[in-house]
Write an enzyme that holds these catalytic residues in place. Structure first.
Site, PDB file in Angstrom:
ATOM      1  N   CYS B 410       0.788  -1.224   0.000  1.00 14.96           N
ATOM      2  CA  CYS B 410       0.000   0.000   0.000  1.00 14.96           C
ATOM      3  C   CYS B 410       0.824   1.281   0.000  1.00 14.96           C
ATOM      4  CB  CYS B 410      -0.966  -0.005   1.163  1.00 14.96           C
ATOM      5  SG  CYS B 410      -0.190  -0.251   2.761  1.00 14.96           S
ATOM      6  N   HIS B 454      -2.859   0.583   6.893  1.00 12.12           N
ATOM      7  CA  HIS B 454      -3.025   0.776   5.457  1.00 12.12           C
ATOM      8  C   HIS B 454      -2.710   2.224   5.120  1.00 12.12           C
ATOM      9  CE1 HIS B 454      -4.330  -0.385   1.543  1.00 12.12           C
ATOM     10  NE2 HIS B 454      -5.373   0.452   1.501  1.00 12.12           N
ATOM     11  N   ASP B 469      -7.874   4.461  -3.621  1.00 14.51           N
ATOM     12  CA  ASP B 469      -7.013   3.436  -3.013  1.00 14.51           C
ATOM     13  C   ASP B 469      -6.340   2.652  -4.122  1.00 14.51           C
ATOM     14  OD1 ASP B 469      -5.709   1.604  -1.567  1.00 14.51           O
ATOM     15  OD2 ASP B 469      -7.483   0.682  -0.648  1.00 14.51           O
TER      16      ASP B 469
END
Lengths: 306, 660
Positions: B410, B454, B469
């Site tokens: 991420c 995250h 995202d």
């Protein structure tokens, strides 16, 4: 005066061997103007004690052996018809004396008992509607035989209350008994006893005792003793106000005998079992005479200091 | 006959019986046991040795150990404690000292008084255990040890307890006593105001080691992925938000220096007022930082939280203990981006020429902002892979990641996306937080662990911040199924914990079920017992209107004090109020001597004379002084006619005290 009393105690001690405690207690009882109940077996020296006391103090002495068929008149006296003068003449009974030994008082009927006890309390006798005062020094020593209960009339609690103290003489120590046997019995010794105090001096001593001042601390101790006996669950009968007054008077007399001008809690403790023992009734665990007799239990529980 | 024996002796001086001694020893061991977990091993060993020695002594008789040995033991304990505390928290040191001192006191247990001291200290030790652990288990253990402790007190005061092993009567009595105290305890728990500690405890909380940090560089969150520690627990007032929406924002990064993303514009914008903010409640585990998580941009929630302009919140101070708060769900509404903010969110460091070239190329092609976003995501989808152990990046990191290694997780994706969007003129910020969480169906709450950490991107599109995202593009299962499913085979995941529960559960379903049940119970414990503080305010407000501390303290204290005074009056009303000087002095003397030798205490029925004679027998050296004192005291106290000689008495008392 105190020296004289000490001396006096010592003389009686020579007659009744090895029982200084009882002798002192009886003296204190006499000084506090109370009467004495001796609970004991026969032959332990009750008569000797009474006799010696009477002799030492120069008191008029009478002894009555109580029996079941005795009537009040046999003690108090009554009107007797005089044939020569053809009139009734007052016959004074044996109670008209200074020291009366009432032997085995529980043998006689309650009626006779209460006649004597009333005379003890009132210090006077009513005969034929006339009151006759008893002598100023009037001291009764009554005895009870605690073991032979058959055909007796034990004194009820209310009557026991009339006695300032209840003591028991008990068997002599081995040493004392041997000495007594060597001397050939008390009767011989009694003959040699001299009068050490006259009745006036005794009266004076009694007055001094009753006038003795007592500190508030001791009064409070006495009150707490009485209160505890009333509140505690171990007693079914607590100390009455008359009881605590009796303890106070006896303690004063004891302090006087000790040669002190004030009362200590120790004096209270010394006389307490004798004075309060027959006025307290304990429950279950506090049988009189057992290890935990009510009076000593009470003494052990109540704090001397406030 | 021992029937009245215990009434005759003053209780303070009496020796505790064997059964009572064993009870006290047993309860002390129980109370001290949990402390072994907080102390260094060698301290625990030392305490153990002391306890065994004390146990043997208590079992045989109660003679004191030699004085030299006692002094030596005290010195050793002091030195050892000082050494093991050096450089650690003072509080831990004080607790250790208390524990060791208690073990030492057990060595010289002689009178009832000593036992009372030990029992009291044990109470403190039980309370001190809660400084280190507030779990349900330690709560239950605390209750258990208090019952046993009370039972030992009962055994001490009850002559009928002579048997060991135990008749259960003392435990029963102790239980009844505790139950009687329960209503008061509940009342105190419910209404007594929670006043923060007057000092700050610098206990190192274990959880403070892990968590998000306040800067972010690609590769860092993977440390968190090695940890399955709890981070947050969330429950919803209404329906839980759908899984795809569970992006928990903790912080936003606005500055990128080519390597790290940082927070610069961190001016707080205000405090939350506490109105209308109860859509979801969060329990935060202790951590070294103040970060809190929120689902959306925050505008209202629990009172006292600090609000920041980027819509994140922080706790008023670092989370040294569990922290509970609640927030409102917020619909994202169009807003205005000020020119300064726009400039801040467009700041781009020098370097990364290839990325700039690509973006310029896209701009030249006339792609719209939306199209550029789509183009980046498209790249990820086609050419990138998700891994927890990517190759290390050097130099122009975004270039290297985007054009060479093309693997990462991420942070890598978010970082590259953020930079490229900024190059394209779209105000962008990086968001650090957590994604997903495990739903517990029994207590209906969401458990978020550290490995749920995250990072993603928020871009200013169409006049509002929109979440992008990029990880979802390359590994949609990370978003949909959670990190657990995705990473089971990955070597980096939970690498430090080969026996982690999470791993075991992947093989045993029953274990998972049990764990969920336990967590559910534990959650209620935290929410209703430990985290009650935050609820109390509302509760009290509902009952009593607005309160301040003073008012609520008075509210609790006044009735309690009144009741205690009434009980005290009732108990003391029969006592004589006045004690004379001599009684007091005698009492003091008795107490002092009984410390030396219990038999020297004055019995209730003992007069001054009898007592002084007895003392003179026991202490022949002082017979003269004792006699003089008793005589003088007797005169002051009892001689009314000749007048009290107070001076003489005082002199005698002084002499006696000096002699003794």
């Amino acid at each position: 005066m105190q020296e004289r009393l000490q001396q006096l105690a010592a003389v009686i001690d020579d007659v009744l061997l090895g029982k200084p405690e009882v002798i002192r207690l009886s003296l204190a009882c006499l000084l506090a103007r109370g009467h004495l109940l001796i609970e004991d077996l026969p032959g332990l020296g009750k008569t000797t004690l009474a006799h010696a006391l009477a002799k030492v103090l120069g008191l008029d002495y009478q002894r009555v052996q109580f029996t079941s068929d005795m009537l009040p008149g046999d003690i108090l006296g009554g009107a007797v018809y005089d044939q020569q003068q053809a009139s009734f003449r007052l016959h004074k009974g044996p109670v008209f004396t200074e020291l009366l030994l009432a032997d085995e008082i529980n043998r006689t009927s309650p009626k006779t008992q209460s006649a004597l006890l009333e005379a003890m309390e009132e210090r006077q006798v009513s005969l034929d509607g006339q009151r006759h005062a008893l002598p100023e020094v009037f001291f009764v020593i009554a005895t009870q035989n605690p073991t032979e209960q058959y055909g007796t009339f034990p004194l009820p609690e209310s009557q026991l209350d009339r006695f300032l103290m209840r003591v028991s003489i008990g068997y002599p120590t081995a040493e004392a008994e041997e000495q007594m046997l060597l001397q050939g019995g008390a009767a011989d010794q009694l003959g040699g006893v001299q009068q050490l105090l006259n009745p006036e001096q005794l009266l004076e001593a009694q007055t001094l005792v009753s006038q003795m001042q007592v500190s508030p601390a001791v009064i409070s101790y006495l009150q707490r003793l009485a209160q505890y006996s009333r509140d505690s669950q171990h007693f079914s009968l607590g100390l009455s106000p008359r009881g605590s007054l009796a303890v106070l008077n006896a303690a004063k007399a004891w302090a006087f005998l000790e040669g002190r001008a004030y009362v200590l809690p120790d004096d209270v403790q010394q006389v307490f079992p004798a004075v309060a023992g027959h006025r307290l009734v304990g429950r279950e665990l506090l049988h009189p005479g057992s290890e935990h007799d009510p009076a000593s239990y009470l003494l052990s529980q109540v704090d001397v200091l406030s | 006959m021992s029937l009245f024996a215990h009434e005759k002796v003053t209780p303070k001086a009496a020796l505790p019986g064997l059964a009572a001694r064993r009870w006290v020893f047993f309860s002390t061991v129980l109370c001290m046991l949990p402390q072994a977990m907080n102390m260094p091993v060698w301290m625990s060993l030392l305490a153990g040795v002391l306890l065994v020695y004390a146990g043997l002594r208590l079992n045989r008789g109660i003679a004191q150990p030699p004085r030299l040995l006692k002094v030596l033991a005290v010195l050793v304990v002091l030195v050892v404690t000082a050494l093991s505390v050096l450089g650690k928290s003072t509080l831990l040191g004080l607790v250790m000292l208390l524990v060791m001192a208690n073990a030492l006191k057990l060595l010289e247990l002689r009178t009832r008084r000593d036992v009372w001291v030990v029992v009291l200290v044990n109470c403190f030790i039980i309370a001190a255990a809660y400084l280190f652990s507030t779990s349900m288990l330690s709560g239950a253990y605390g209750v258990f040890s208090i019952v046993v402790l009370l039972a030992s007190l009962v055994a001490l005061h009850s002559e009928s307890v002579t048997a060991w092993p135990v008749r259960w009567q003392p435990v029963k009595t102790a239980g009844v006593l505790l139950l009687q105290a329960l209503p008061l305890a509940l009342l105190m728990f419910l209404v007594f105001p929670r006043i923060g500690p007057l000092w700050s405890l610098e206990l190192a909380t274990p959880s403070a080691r892990t968590g998000l940090s306040d800067s972010l560089a690609p590769g860092e969150i993977s440390n968190l992925l090695r940890s399955d520690e709890m981070a947050f627990r969330v429950s919803f007032s209404g329906e839980p938000v759908p899984e795809s929406m569970r992006y928990w924002r903790a912080m936003t990064f606005d500055t990128f220096d080519g390597q790290r993303w940082r927070i610069d514009g961190a001016e707080q914008s205000g405090q939350l007022s506490g109105r209308e903010g109860n859509d979801y409640q969060v329990i935060a585990e202790p951590a070294a930082s103040r970060w809190l998580i929120a689902l959306t941009q925050v505008s209202s929630g629990s009172r006292g939280l600090t609000l920041f302009p980027d819509g994140t919140v922080r706790a008023p101070e670092p989370l040294q203990k569990r922290f509970t708060y609640s927030l409102a769900l917020q619909n994202e509404t169009p807003g205005i981006l000020s020119p300064e903010d726009r400039q801040r969110y467009l700041q781009v460091p020098a370097g990364n020429p290839r990325a700039r070239a690509l973006v310029d190329q896209w701009l030249a092609q006339g792609l719209s902002q939306q199209q550029i976003v789509a183009a980046i995501l498209q790249q990820y989808r086609q050419h990138f892979s998700y891994t927890l152990s990517p190759a290390r990046l050097q130099g122009d990191r975004v270039d290297e990641f985007f054009f060479s290694t093309r693997e990462g997780f991420c942070e890598h994706f978010a970082s590259a996306t953020g930079l490229m969007l900024r190059m394209a003129g779209i105000p962008t910020r990086l968001v650090g937080g957590y994604l997903g969480g495990e739903w517990n169906p029994y207590s209906e709450y969401l458990l978020i662990r550290q490995y749920d950490a995250h990072a993603w991107v928020e871009a200013w599109l169409d006049g509002r911040w929109q979440r992008i995202d990029p990880t979802g593009a390359v590994a949609p299962e990370r978003v949909l199924d959670g990190v657990e499913e995705l990473l089971q085979q990955s070597p980096g995941y939970l690498a430090d914990q080969p026996l982690s529960m999470v791993r075991l559960e992947q093989q045993f379903a029953l274990l998972a079920e049990l764990r969920l049940r336990y967590q559910s119970l534990n959650y209620s414990w935290h929410r209703w017992v430990l985290g009650y503080d935050s609820r109390q305010d509302d509760l009290l407000k509902n009952w009593l209107g607005t309160l301040n501390y003073l008012k609520s303290v008075l509210l609790v204290l006044v009735p309690v004090v009144a009741v205690l005074l009434a009980i005290g009056w009732w108990l003391l009303r029969g006592r004589p109020r006045y004690r004379d000087q001599i009684s007091l002095d005698t009492e003091r003397l008795s107490e002092r001597l009984s410390r030396r030798q219990p038999a020297l205490a004055r019995a209730a029925g003992e007069t001054l004379q009898q007592y002084s004679c007895r003392l003179a027998e026991a202490l022949p050296d002082h017979a003269g002084a004792l006699g003089a004192w008793a005589d003088a005291a007797g005169q002051v106290q009892y001689d009314v006619s000749s007048g009290a000689n107070l001076k003489l008495y005082k002199r005698c008392l002084k002499q006696l005290n000096q002699a003794l």
